[in-house]
Design an enzyme around this catalytic site. Structure first.
Site, short mmCIF file in Angstrom:
data_model
loop_
_atom_site.label_atom_id
_atom_site.label_comp_id
_atom_site.label_asym_id
_atom_site.label_seq_id
_atom_site.Cartn_x
_atom_site.Cartn_y
_atom_site.Cartn_z
N ARG A 70 -17.27 -30.54 -27.62
CA ARG A 70 -16.04 -31.29 -27.37
C ARG A 70 -15.65 -31.34 -25.90
O ARG A 70 -15.69 -30.33 -25.19
CB ARG A 70 -14.90 -30.72 -28.21
CG ARG A 70 -14.74 -29.22 -28.17
CD ARG A 70 -13.82 -28.77 -29.29
NE ARG A 70 -13.65 -27.32 -29.30
CZ ARG A 70 -12.49 -26.71 -29.20
NH1 ARG A 70 -11.39 -27.40 -29.06
NH2 ARG A 70 -12.42 -25.41 -29.23
N THR A 91 -18.84 -24.34 -19.08
CA THR A 91 -19.63 -25.43 -19.67
C THR A 91 -21.06 -25.44 -19.17
O THR A 91 -21.92 -26.03 -19.81
CB THR A 91 -18.98 -26.78 -19.33
OG1 THR A 91 -18.88 -26.91 -17.89
CG2 THR A 91 -17.58 -26.87 -19.93
N ARG A 102 -17.69 -26.24 -29.27
CA ARG A 102 -17.46 -25.52 -28.01
C ARG A 102 -17.38 -26.53 -26.87
O ARG A 102 -18.03 -27.58 -26.91
CB ARG A 102 -18.57 -24.51 -27.74
CG ARG A 102 -18.43 -23.84 -26.36
CD ARG A 102 -19.47 -22.79 -26.10
NE ARG A 102 -19.48 -22.41 -24.69
CZ ARG A 102 -20.19 -21.41 -24.18
NH1 ARG A 102 -20.94 -20.66 -24.98
NH2 ARG A 102 -20.16 -21.15 -22.89
N HIS A 103 -16.57 -26.22 -25.86
CA HIS A 103 -16.57 -26.99 -24.62
C HIS A 103 -17.82 -26.59 -23.83
O HIS A 103 -17.83 -25.60 -23.10
CB HIS A 103 -15.32 -26.69 -23.79
CG HIS A 103 -14.04 -27.13 -24.42
ND1 HIS A 103 -13.73 -28.46 -24.63
CD2 HIS A 103 -12.98 -26.44 -24.87
CE1 HIS A 103 -12.55 -28.56 -25.19
NE2 HIS A 103 -12.07 -27.34 -25.36
N VAL A 104 -18.89 -27.35 -23.97
CA VAL A 104 -20.15 -27.02 -23.31
C VAL A 104 -20.92 -28.32 -23.06
O VAL A 104 -20.87 -29.25 -23.88
CB VAL A 104 -20.99 -26.04 -24.15
CG1 VAL A 104 -21.41 -26.64 -25.47
CG2 VAL A 104 -22.19 -25.53 -23.37
#
Length: 402
Positions: free
Chosen positions: A102, A135, A160-162
């Site tokens: 995300r 990230t 996950r923010h990645v």
């Protein structure tokens, strides 16, 4: 000497003479042969009709199944009951591995709240990382994370923010990716004010997220930040959305054509759907069609009064629009971001058209004429070094079906 018996002929004639058949015998034989020769024809026509009817019923049933988001609820309840009673092995739907990497401030908290409810309803594992500001990963960190993701009991959805992870590069099965983005300037504004003032969940929320931020930075006017080239409002910090789709390569963080084209290629090859936040209801409807075993019934939840009370708490407070001059500078810094956003928007509308979704498209946040004017009137900004992100330990929050 015994006399040799003459072979029986047709009435005592010469033994070499053929037997003469009677007219009644010929008629009976022709009737039998006619009946048996017509039998395969009748059987083939009947079988053909049966096959066509079965094919029609199969196609109609498949269409009905897809349009209604899966099997009828009564069949799902019966299967669930029998599975518990007789411990039947659960058939995994396809795909059974989904990753939602995300993008920050693109409605991801709204979607995660929905996913927590859907995980209980549809019995899939929802795994959410609590790391929000790391990230970019080293090669070793990438391998460890991908191996850990692959070990999650299926079916699962990992969030996950990645930045995009290429599983196949390390010979690990590639999951299906989904994501949502929004207008780049609106995303930047939302993030700018959220870091300072949080959202409606509580006045102290922003102090917890940014405890080291001093008051002169917290209350910095956004126009000053943009026009005076503060690092937070300059490149490469505002080059934010594209790296999520470009990947972990160092060049993915450099604003330019290379990162833009690689991000587009990854979307076409690895993402089942990338929606736009401005048309969130259509995004949820598309996810319901494409991944019914994860998102079936999501619109009913999203439109329910109970969810609205929770969803309204995620809105950023004290957000306002910069001046036209500041917008001009900001747009020029985000020209690659807008190229990518327009590409995603076109792809999303094309997918809606293929599926037959006839909902009205929402107008963009800024008209194309306005953006063209910004491009012509805006000088090229200075580049700034990107602030290094802190290294945090990855902790997962797992929602397992009860």
């Amino acid at each position: 000497k015994k006399k040799k018996k003459k072979p029986r002929g047709s009435g005592g004639g010469d033994p070499g003479c053929p037997r003469v058949s009677k007219p009644s015998d010929d008629l009976q034989t022709s009737r039998k042969s006619g009946f048996f020769s017509a039998l395969p024809l009748r059987a083939s026509l009947r079988g053909y009709g049966f096959c066509m009817a079965a094919l029609f019923l199969f196609c109609f049933g498949s269409l009905f199944y897809q349009l209604n988001g899966g099997a009828p609820q009564i069949l799902q309840d019966i299967r669930h009951y029998l599975g518990k009673k007789f411990s039947l092995p659960r058939a995994l739907p396809f795909p059974s591995q989904v990753v939602y990497n995300r993008v920050g401030k693109c409605g991801s908290r709204t979607v995660v709240i929905l996913l927590r409810l859907l995980a209980e309803k549809h019995q899939f594992n929802l795994v959410s990382s609590d790391i929000h500001n790391k990230t970019r990963l080293t090669k070793h960190e990438q391998v460890d994370l991908m191996k850990n993701i692959s070990k999650i009991p299926q079916p699962f959805l990992y969030t996950r923010h990645v930045h995009f992870l290429n599983f196949t590069r390390f010979r690990i099965n590639q999951p299906v990716y989904i994501n949502i983005i929004r207008d780049p300037i609106n995303r930047f504004l939302s993030n700018y004010f959220f870091r300072r003032f949080g959202d409606w969940r509580g006045e102290q929320n922003h102090l917890i997220r940014t405890p080291g931020m001093k008051d002169d930075e917290r209350y910095l006017d956004i126009n000053v930040c943009i026009l005076e080239n503060y690092p937070e409002c300059s490149n490469p910090r505002v080059f934010y959305i594209i790296p999520y789709f470009c990947g972990q390569h160092p060049q993915c963080r450099e604003p330019g054509v290379w990162a833009l084209e690689r991000a587009k290629q990854n979307v076409l090859e690895n993402y089942l759907l990338v929606g736009i936040l401005e048309e969130l209801e259509d995004v949820l409807l598309m996810l319901e069609r494409l991944l019914p075993h994860y998102f079936s019934g999501v619109l009913d939840i999203y439109k329910s009064p109970e969810y609205k009370k929770v969803g309204n708490l995620t809105g950023t407070v004290r957000k306002h629009t910069p001046t036209l001059e500041a917008l001009q500078v900001l747009y020029h810094r985000m020209r690659y971001e807008y190229d990518f956003y327009n590409f995603i928007r076109d792809q999303f509308h094309l997918t809606k058209k293929k599926i037959g979704l006839k909902s009205a498209s929402q107008p963009p946040a800024y008209s194309s004429a306005f953006l063209r004017e910004l491009t012509l009137r805006t000088p090229k900004p200075l580049d700034e070094d990107e602030e290094l992100e802190s290294d945090l330990e990855d902790k997962w929050l797992l929602w397992c079906p009860s």
